[in-house]
Scaffold this active site. Structure first.
Site, PDB file in Angstrom:
ATOM      1  N   LYS A   6       0.170  -1.028   0.149  1.00  0.00           N
ATOM      2  CA  LYS A   6      -0.185   0.204   0.055  1.00  0.00           C
ATOM      3  C   LYS A   6       1.092   1.414   0.448  1.00  0.00           C
ATOM      4  O   LYS A   6       1.951   1.138   0.735  1.00  0.00           O
ATOM      5  CB  LYS A   6      -1.138   0.205   1.232  1.00  0.00           C
ATOM      6  CG  LYS A   6      -0.362  -0.472   2.862  1.00  0.00           C
ATOM      7  CD  LYS A   6       0.710   1.364   3.039  1.00  0.00           C
ATOM      8  CE  LYS A   6       1.042   1.042   4.444  1.00  0.00           C
ATOM      9  NZ  LYS A   6       2.065   2.217   4.821  1.00  0.00           N
ATOM     10  N   ASP A  19      -1.804  -1.684  10.825  1.00  0.00           N
ATOM     11  CA  ASP A  19      -2.170  -1.786   9.383  1.00  0.00           C
ATOM     12  C   ASP A  19      -2.795  -2.817   8.546  1.00  0.00           C
ATOM     13  O   ASP A  19      -2.650  -2.716   7.919  1.00  0.00           O
ATOM     14  CB  ASP A  19      -0.724  -1.328   8.841  1.00  0.00           C
ATOM     15  CG  ASP A  19      -0.116   0.629   8.423  1.00  0.00           C
ATOM     16  OD1 ASP A  19      -0.850   0.742   9.368  1.00  0.00           O
ATOM     17  OD2 ASP A  19       0.713   0.382   8.357  1.00  0.00           O
TER      18      ASP A  19
HETATM   19  O1  C5P Z   1       1.205  -1.129  15.188  1.00  0.00           O
HETATM   20  P1  C5P Z   1       1.751  -0.893  14.283  1.00  0.00           P
HETATM   21  O2  C5P Z   1       2.447  -2.133  14.995  1.00  0.00           O
HETATM   22  O3  C5P Z   1       2.258  -0.637  13.834  1.00  0.00           O
HETATM   23  O4  C5P Z   1       2.698  -0.060  14.856  1.00  0.00           O
HETATM   24  C1  C5P Z   1       4.585   0.040  15.544  1.00  0.00           C
HETATM   25  C2  C5P Z   1       5.068   1.423  16.670  1.00  0.00           C
HETATM   26  O5  C5P Z   1       4.810   2.653  15.927  1.00  0.00           O
HETATM   27  C3  C5P Z   1       4.150   1.708  17.641  1.00  0.00           C
HETATM   28  O6  C5P Z   1       4.238   0.688  18.814  1.00  0.00           O
HETATM   29  C4  C5P Z   1       3.346   2.780  17.765  1.00  0.00           C
HETATM   30  O7  C5P Z   1       5.159   3.500  18.773  1.00  0.00           O
HETATM   31  C5  C5P Z   1       3.932   2.972  16.727  1.00  0.00           C
HETATM   32  N1  C5P Z   1       2.164   4.170  16.221  1.00  0.00           N
HETATM   33  C6  C5P Z   1       1.790   4.670  17.258  1.00  0.00           C
HETATM   34  N2  C5P Z   1       0.499   5.168  16.652  1.00  0.00           N
HETATM   35  C7  C5P Z   1       0.137   4.719  15.210  1.00  0.00           C
HETATM   36  C8  C5P Z   1       0.472   3.767  15.059  1.00  0.00           C
HETATM   37  C9  C5P Z   1       1.318   2.742  15.571  1.00  0.00           C
HETATM   38  O8  C5P Z   1       2.533   5.061  17.782  1.00  0.00           O
HETATM   39  N3  C5P Z   1      -1.675   4.666  15.379  1.00  0.00           N
END
Ligand code: C5P
Length: 292
Positions: free
Chosen positions: A11, A136
């Site tokens: 994406k 995501d």
């Molecule tokens: O959800 P995901 O594992 O992709 O997120 C990785 C990191 O990115 C999280 O631990 C956080 O630090 C940050 N993040 C965030 N806010 C979001 C998505 C991700 O702070 N909406």
């Protein structure tokens, strides 16, 4: 045993507007996801017990540190299945790239295993498992452009944008990755980018649905460009070059490091590949992918 083979697409974020930090440490956001038809390939085969993951890229872990492995564990546990599965992941999408490769692999694993085992889980359960795997992952349970809110896991599918009909994505991975936690943590230094005003996503969506790419062009926005372009100004130099070559929009995708451009026509995008290589050398990974 028959194997089930599935493509796992990636994406870009046409917009990623961060609205503030939440009490749980994540950031509230509104984002416009667009699927990109550049795919990894996953193969699933049933086996009597255990999850056995192999991967074409030796730099990726194949144990529980891999999102595919975690998705398979979560699926088998939720569906109360004691059988195992063999999974092979053929990587094509670059890593730590802001293209959602790992998240897409996790979603494709949930969908693929649900198919392999005769659809034991309803869509709502798959969505719950997806949200626990990453912000995501839910987007990749469907194949349309989408508006996502919350921390990215609340997904509203949208019909294809008339403004992008016939257009192509030009993707550049600069040869280094950007870690998602690093990008979010470093937003602290850019308070305006960390606390965006809601509504920008709807505005962009309305313009793309109205069919006018030129009018939509100034509305492509990514809050995470603030820390990323500050540390890696080369990304801005790539963007300026692509604009000068006729790109209608340029933006970093997700938390980077991939920067993309939109060209109204495939031939125009393809013509820029050699020019880009001649100017910036061959270290970058480039791909031109028609918006489909
Ligand atoms: O959800 P995901 O594992 O992709 O997120 C990785 C990191 O990115 C999280 O631990 C956080 O630090 C940050 N993040 C965030 N806010 C979001 C998505 C991700 O702070 N909406």
């Amino acid at each position: 045993m028959t194997a089930l083979k599935r493509n796992s697409p990636c994406k870009v974020n046409l917009l990623l507007n961060i609205l503030g930090r939440r009490p749980d440490g994540f950031h509230a956001l509104e984002t416009v996801f667009h699927p990109v038809n550049l795919c990894d390939r996953l193969t699933f085969t049933r086996r009597p017990a255990e999850i056995q993951l192999t991967c074409s890229d030796p730099s990726l872990p194949t144990d529980a540190a891999n999102l595919v492995h975690r998705a398979a564990t979560a699926f088998l546990s939720a569906a109360k299945i004691s059988d195992g599965v063999r999974i092979h992941l053929e990587k094509q999408i670059p890593l730590a790239a802001g293209l959602g490769g790992g998240s897409g692999n996790a979603a494709t694993t949930l969908l693929g295993l649900n198919e392999l085992f005769g659809q034991p889980l309803p869509a709502a359960k798959l969505a719950e498992l997806a949200a626990a795997l990453g912000s995501d992952v839910n987007f990749f349970l469907q194949d349309q452009p989408a508006l996502a809110t919350g921390r990215g896991e609340i997904v509203e599918a949208l019909s294809p944008f008339p403004a992008l009909r016939g257009a192509s994505f030009f993707l550049i991975h600069p040869g280094f990755g950007i870690s998602t936690p690093w990008a979010y943590q470093n937003l602290d230094r850019f308070p305006a980018a960390q606390n965006g005003m809601p509504g920008r996503a709807r505005k962009l969506i309305n313009l793309l649905q109205a069919g006018d790419l030129a009018a939509a062009s100034p509305e492509f926005y990514n809050s995470l460009e603030a820390p990323a372009l500050d540390k890696y100004p080369i990304l801005k130099i790539y963007q300026d070059f692509l604009r000068a070559q006729g790109a209608v929009a340029t933006l970093m995708s997700g938390s980077g490091s991939t920067t993309f451009a939109i060209f109204p026509e495939l031939a125009a995008a393809e013509a820029v590949v050699e020019k880009f290589k001649a100017k910036f050398g061959g270290n970058c990974w480039l791909a031109v992918v028609p918006v489909s």
